[in-house]
Scaffold this active site. Structure first.
Site, short mmCIF file in Angstrom:
data_model
loop_
_atom_site.label_atom_id
_atom_site.label_comp_id
_atom_site.label_asym_id
_atom_site.label_seq_id
_atom_site.Cartn_x
_atom_site.Cartn_y
_atom_site.Cartn_z
N TRP A 25 -5.09 1.06 9.84
CA TRP A 25 -5.31 1.11 9.15
C TRP A 25 -5.28 -0.59 7.97
O TRP A 25 -5.45 -1.63 6.83
CB TRP A 25 -4.50 2.13 8.27
CG TRP A 25 -4.50 2.10 6.88
CD1 TRP A 25 -3.66 1.91 5.94
CD2 TRP A 25 -5.74 2.44 5.95
NE1 TRP A 25 -4.30 2.31 4.49
CE2 TRP A 25 -5.78 3.03 4.90
CE3 TRP A 25 -6.84 2.91 6.73
CZ2 TRP A 25 -5.96 3.46 3.68
CZ3 TRP A 25 -7.56 4.07 5.59
CH2 TRP A 25 -7.54 3.76 4.49
N GLU A 71 -11.35 5.64 4.94
CA GLU A 71 -11.10 6.56 6.48
C GLU A 71 -11.82 6.86 7.18
O GLU A 71 -11.74 6.45 8.63
CB GLU A 71 -10.76 6.98 5.39
CG GLU A 71 -8.54 7.90 4.82
CD GLU A 71 -7.86 7.17 4.95
OE1 GLU A 71 -7.28 6.96 6.53
OE2 GLU A 71 -7.06 6.95 4.89
N TYR A 98 0.71 -0.72 -0.20
CA TYR A 98 -0.32 -0.71 0.32
C TYR A 98 0.67 1.31 -0.61
O TYR A 98 0.46 2.17 -0.73
CB TYR A 98 -0.51 -0.10 1.35
CG TYR A 98 -1.48 1.65 1.76
CD1 TYR A 98 -2.62 1.88 0.38
CD2 TYR A 98 -1.62 2.25 2.67
CE1 TYR A 98 -3.23 2.77 0.72
CE2 TYR A 98 -1.96 3.36 2.81
CZ TYR A 98 -2.85 3.78 2.05
OH TYR A 98 -3.56 4.83 1.78
#
Length: 192
Positions: free
Chosen positions: A50, A42, A20
């Site tokens: 995350w 988000e 990522y």
């Protein structure tokens, strides 16, 4: 899988995080669908890691029609209730309900500004803000710009868009380059 390239320290935890970081995070994104996806993810991440969200990303793409904004905007309460049974998602009613509501708000923004991209990137005058952090501990959780984005998005009917979420979105979408100065991805090219 490891290599000798220097990365932001948070990216060294797993192959998923490294991939990522190396291919998306901080790279300027100007695609409405992609921006809507990041804003959704988000918001889903609030209070979680995350990594958890990235592990569920494919399920979010399936559940929300690959983040096709008009299709998501057409989803109703029954759709949200059905999603609460999907173990691939973060089963938080308000977070899930915010996605179709945010899609409807995004359509209004698109009608007014021409695109979600034009609306969001105007907060940074159309180009990434570049920071000179040498350590991740220097990176703020929010800024005056993320405060302003959050306030405006809320006024326009978006949910799960607090200032910290907005700053993380800015980082993810490349509106701000917060790669540490030693990171090989610093000043990354635009992605499509």
């Amino acid at each position: 899988m490891s290599d000798n390239r220097v990365r932001c320290p948070w990216a060294d935890g797993s192959d998923l995080m490294r991939a990522y970081h190396d291919t998306e995070w901080g790279m300027p994104l100007h695609d409405d669908r992609g921006l809507f996806e990041l804003l959704t993810l988000e918001g889903a991440q609030a209070g979680l890691s995350w990594r958890t969200v990235l592990n569920k990303r494919d399920a979010y793409r399936r559940a929300f029609h690959d983040f096709d904004i008009p299709r998501v905007a057409a989803m109703g309460e029954a759709d949200v209730t059905a999603l609460l049974t999907d173990p691939g998602l973060i089963r938080h009613r308000q977070k899930l309900a915010s996605v179709p509501a945010n899609a409807r708000a995004a359509l209004t923004v698109i009608a007014e500004f021409g695109s979600l991209d034009a609306y969001l990137w105007r907060f940074v005058d159309g180009r990434p803000a570049v920071n000179l952090w040498t350590e991740m501990s220097q990176v703020p959780a929010r800024t005056e710009i993320s405060d302003r984005i959050s306030k405006e998005l809320r006024k326009r009917g978006f949910g799960f868009v607090g200032s910290t979420i907005c700053y993380a979105f800015m980082q993810a979408s490349g509106m701000v380059d917060d790669h540490v100065t030693s990171c090989f991805r610093r000043l990354s090219p635009t992605r499509s």
